[in-house]
Write a protein that holds these residues in place. Structure first.
Motif, PDB file in Angstrom:
ATOM      1  N   LYS A   1       0.824  -1.215   0.000  1.00 33.03           N
ATOM      2  CA  LYS A   1       0.000   0.000   0.000  1.00 33.03           C
ATOM      3  C   LYS A   1       0.857   1.264   0.000  1.00 33.03           C
ATOM      4  N   PHE A   2       2.083   1.140   0.468  1.00 33.06           N
ATOM      5  CA  PHE A   2       3.023   2.262   0.419  1.00 33.06           C
ATOM      6  C   PHE A   2       4.242   1.838  -0.389  1.00 33.06           C
ATOM      7  N   ILE A   3       4.734   2.762  -1.230  1.00 36.19           N
ATOM      8  CA  ILE A   3       5.893   2.483  -2.076  1.00 36.19           C
ATOM      9  C   ILE A   3       6.866   3.664  -1.977  1.00 36.19           C
ATOM     10  N   ILE A   4       8.114   3.345  -1.712  1.00 36.07           N
ATOM     11  CA  ILE A   4       9.183   4.340  -1.839  1.00 36.07           C
ATOM     12  C   ILE A   4       9.902   4.057  -3.148  1.00 36.07           C
ATOM     13  N   GLN A   5      10.023   5.070  -4.005  1.00 34.09           N
ATOM     14  CA  GLN A   5      10.682   4.887  -5.299  1.00 34.09           C
ATOM     15  C   GLN A   5      11.958   5.729  -5.333  1.00 34.09           C
TER      16      GLN A   5
ATOM     17  N   ILE B   1      13.463  10.853  -5.178  1.00 33.29           N
ATOM     18  CA  ILE B   1      12.817   9.899  -4.276  1.00 33.29           C
ATOM     19  C   ILE B   1      11.358  10.296  -4.170  1.00 33.29           C
ATOM     20  N   SER B   2      10.481   9.297  -4.148  1.00 36.02           N
ATOM     21  CA  SER B   2       9.053   9.587  -4.025  1.00 36.02           C
ATOM     22  C   SER B   2       8.416   8.562  -3.111  1.00 36.02           C
ATOM     23  N   VAL B   3       7.236   8.930  -2.604  1.00 33.08           N
ATOM     24  CA  VAL B   3       6.446   8.034  -1.772  1.00 33.08           C
ATOM     25  C   VAL B   3       5.044   7.979  -2.347  1.00 33.08           C
ATOM     26  N   ASN B   4       4.544   6.771  -2.589  1.00 37.60           N
ATOM     27  CA  ASN B   4       3.182   6.581  -3.092  1.00 37.60           C
ATOM     28  C   ASN B   4       2.331   5.958  -2.000  1.00 37.60           C
TER      29      ASN B   4
ATOM     30  N   PHE C   1       0.335   9.424   5.864  1.00 38.53           N
ATOM     31  CA  PHE C   1       1.098   9.619   4.622  1.00 38.53           C
ATOM     32  C   PHE C   1       2.280  10.556   4.870  1.00 38.53           C
ATOM     33  N   LYS C   2       2.037  11.627   5.613  1.00 34.63           N
ATOM     34  CA  LYS C   2       3.109  12.593   5.922  1.00 34.63           C
ATOM     35  C   LYS C   2       4.241  11.917   6.697  1.00 34.63           C
ATOM     36  N   GLU C   3       3.874  11.018   7.584  1.00 36.89           N
ATOM     37  CA  GLU C   3       4.894  10.292   8.354  1.00 36.89           C
ATOM     38  C   GLU C   3       5.784   9.466   7.422  1.00 36.89           C
ATOM     39  N   LYS C   4       5.160   8.806   6.409  1.00 35.09           N
ATOM     40  CA  LYS C   4       5.931   8.006   5.441  1.00 35.09           C
ATOM     41  C   LYS C   4       6.826   8.914   4.587  1.00 35.09           C
ATOM     42  N   ILE C   5       6.293  10.073   4.211  1.00 30.88           N
ATOM     43  CA  ILE C   5       7.086  11.021   3.408  1.00 30.88           C
ATOM     44  C   ILE C   5       8.326  11.464   4.195  1.00 30.88           C
ATOM     45  N   GLY C   6       8.102  11.850   5.446  1.00 33.46           N
ATOM     46  CA  GLY C   6       9.212  12.302   6.285  1.00 33.46           C
ATOM     47  C   GLY C   6      10.230  11.190   6.516  1.00 33.46           C
ATOM     48  N   TYR C   7       9.728   9.978   6.677  1.00 33.61           N
ATOM     49  CA  TYR C   7      10.611   8.815   6.894  1.00 33.61           C
ATOM     50  C   TYR C   7      11.548   8.634   5.698  1.00 33.61           C
ATOM     51  N   ALA C   8      10.978   8.607   4.476  1.00 33.38           N
ATOM     52  CA  ALA C   8      11.793   8.401   3.272  1.00 33.38           C
ATOM     53  C   ALA C   8      12.762   9.558   3.064  1.00 33.38           C
ATOM     54  N   TYR C   9      12.268  10.778   3.254  1.00 35.37           N
ATOM     55  CA  TYR C   9      13.107  11.959   3.029  1.00 35.37           C
ATOM     56  C   TYR C   9      14.282  11.991   4.019  1.00 35.37           C
ATOM     57  N   ASN C  10      14.001  11.673   5.267  1.00 32.95           N
ATOM     58  CA  ASN C  10      15.075  11.689   6.270  1.00 32.95           C
ATOM     59  C   ASN C  10      16.104  10.589   6.016  1.00 32.95           C
ATOM     60  N   LYS C  11      15.622   9.426   5.554  1.00 34.51           N
ATOM     61  CA  LYS C  11      16.559   8.321   5.293  1.00 34.51           C
ATOM     62  C   LYS C  11      17.517   8.661   4.157  1.00 34.51           C
ATOM     63  N   ILE C  12      17.008   9.299   3.092  1.00 29.27           N
ATOM     64  CA  ILE C  12      17.907   9.624   1.983  1.00 29.27           C
ATOM     65  C   ILE C  12      18.873  10.730   2.406  1.00 29.27           C
ATOM     66  N   ASN C  13      18.429  11.584   3.312  1.00 32.24           N
ATOM     67  CA  ASN C  13      19.322  12.617   3.843  1.00 32.24           C
ATOM     68  C   ASN C  13      20.432  12.024   4.701  1.00 32.24           C
ATOM     69  N   GLU C  14      20.163  10.872   5.311  1.00 32.64           N
ATOM     70  CA  GLU C  14      21.203  10.208   6.103  1.00 32.64           C
ATOM     71  C   GLU C  14      22.302   9.626   5.204  1.00 32.64           C
ATOM     72  N   LEU C  15      21.928   9.326   3.949  1.00 33.48           N
ATOM     73  CA  LEU C  15      22.847   8.608   3.053  1.00 33.48           C
ATOM     74  C   LEU C  15      23.597   9.511   2.088  1.00 33.48           C
TER      75      LEU C  15
END
Length: 250
Positions: free
Chosen positions: A83-87, A93-96, A107-121
Motif C-alpha cells: 500500500k506504500f511504495i518508496i521509489q 525519491i518519491s512516496v506513493n 502519509f506525511k509520516e511516510k514522506i518524512g521517513y523516506a526523506y530523512n533516510k535519503i538525507n542520512e545517506l
C-alpha cells in the motif's frame, strides 16, 4: 478528503527531485534498502528509457543532432501490504500511498521517513522540484444530466451550440505563493465501475514552479502547506451534493 466515509482518493504521490550538486552514488539504492527493509521489505526494479535530442546552433554534416537513449533503473521498495511504495531514481525519491488512502498524518509520516533516510545517506545540496499529487476517482451511481449538480469545476459549453458532451478532459494551472508554487487541476471522464453509472478523474498536482526556492531543511514544511491548499482546492471543485455521496448518501 479522508474525512469522507467513501474517500475518492485512489493514489497520492509526493516526489522530491534534487539538484545536480547532490551526490548520487550507484550503491545508494542498496544502502537505502538496508536501512528501510524492516518497513519496506519488498524490492523491485524497473527499467526506464529516456530519449534525448540535443540541438546545436552549428549545422551538422549529417543527421539532425546528437541523439541518445539513456537507461536508468528505478528501485521500488514496498511495504508488506503493498500500500506504500518508496521509489528511488537518479536524484529522485518519491512516496506513493495507494487505495485505501489512510490519512494525511500517516502519509506525511511516510514522506518524512523516506526523506530523512535519503538525507542520512547523501548530502542533499538543493531541491529542483517537489510535487504532491492526489488522484481521485469519482464513481457516480447513475448518468449525470448536468455536471454542475456535482462539480463546481467543469467544462462550460455555450447553450447556443446545442451540443451534447461525450468525453472531455479539462485542466487549469493555478498559481500560489507569489507564483512560486503551482497547482494543475484536471477533470476528465473515467471508466465507471457499473455500466449504468459514470466516473470521473479529478487530479490535483501541486508543485514548486521554480528550482532552488525551497531549501532542503524546509521541504517537509512545504508538503504540509501544499496539502492544505490541495484540500481547499478539492472542496472548491465539488458541490455539497457530491460531498454527501462521499459520506454514504444514496
Amino acid at each position: 478528503m479522508t474525512e469522507y466515509k467513501n474517500s475518492p482518493i485512489r493514489e497520492a504521490v509526493c516526489e522530491f527531485r534534487f539538484s545536480k550538486e547532490t551526490a548520487w552514488n550507484n550503491d545508494l539504492s542498496s544502502k537505502l534498502y538496508d536501512i528501510i527493509k524492516s518497513e519496506f521489505p519488498i524490492k523491485e526494479i524497473r527499467k526506464e528509457h529516456h530519449f534525448e535530442v540535443k540541438f546545436e546552433l552549428k549545422p551538422r554534416k549529417k543527421g539532425v543532432g546528437n541523439q541518445k537513449i539513456k537507461q536508468n533503473d528505478r528501485f521500488l521498495f514496498l511495504d508488506k501490504e503493498r500500500k506504500f511504495i518508496i521509489q528511488l531514481a537518479p536524484r529522485m525519491i518519491s512516496v506513493n500511498a495507494l487505495k485505501p488512502y489512510p490519512s494525511w498524518e500517516i502519509f506525511k509520516e511516510k514522506i518524512g521517513y523516506a526523506y530523512n533516510k535519503i538525507n542520512e545517506l547523501t548530502d542533499v545540496r538543493g531541491i529542483e522540484r517537489i510535487g504532491l499529487i492526489y488522484v481521485n476517482k469519482i464513481d457516480l451511481p447513475e448518468k449525470l444530466s448536468d455536471l454542475k449538480d456535482y462539480f463546481r469545476f467543469y467544462p462550460q459549453i455555450p447553450e447556443n451550440l446545442n451540443l451534447n458532451v461525450g468525453n472531455f478532459n479539462m485542466g487549469c494551472d493555478f498559481t500560489f505563493n507569489k507564483e512560486n508554487d503551482m497547482c494543475r487541476v484536471q477533470l476528465g471522464r473515467a471508466i465507471p465501475e457499473k455500466k449504468e453509472g459514470m466516473a470521473f478523474l479529478l487530479t490535483t498536482d501541486y508543485f514548486t514552479a521554480k528550482p532552488g526556492l525551497i531549501s532542503p531543511g524546509d521541504a517537509i514544511i512545504w508538503t504540509e502547506n501544499a496539502h492544505t491548499e490541495i484540500k481547499k482546492i478539492f472542496k472548491g471543485c465539488i458541490t455539497e451534493k457530491m460531498e454527501s455521496l462521499f459520506n454514504g448518501a444514496d
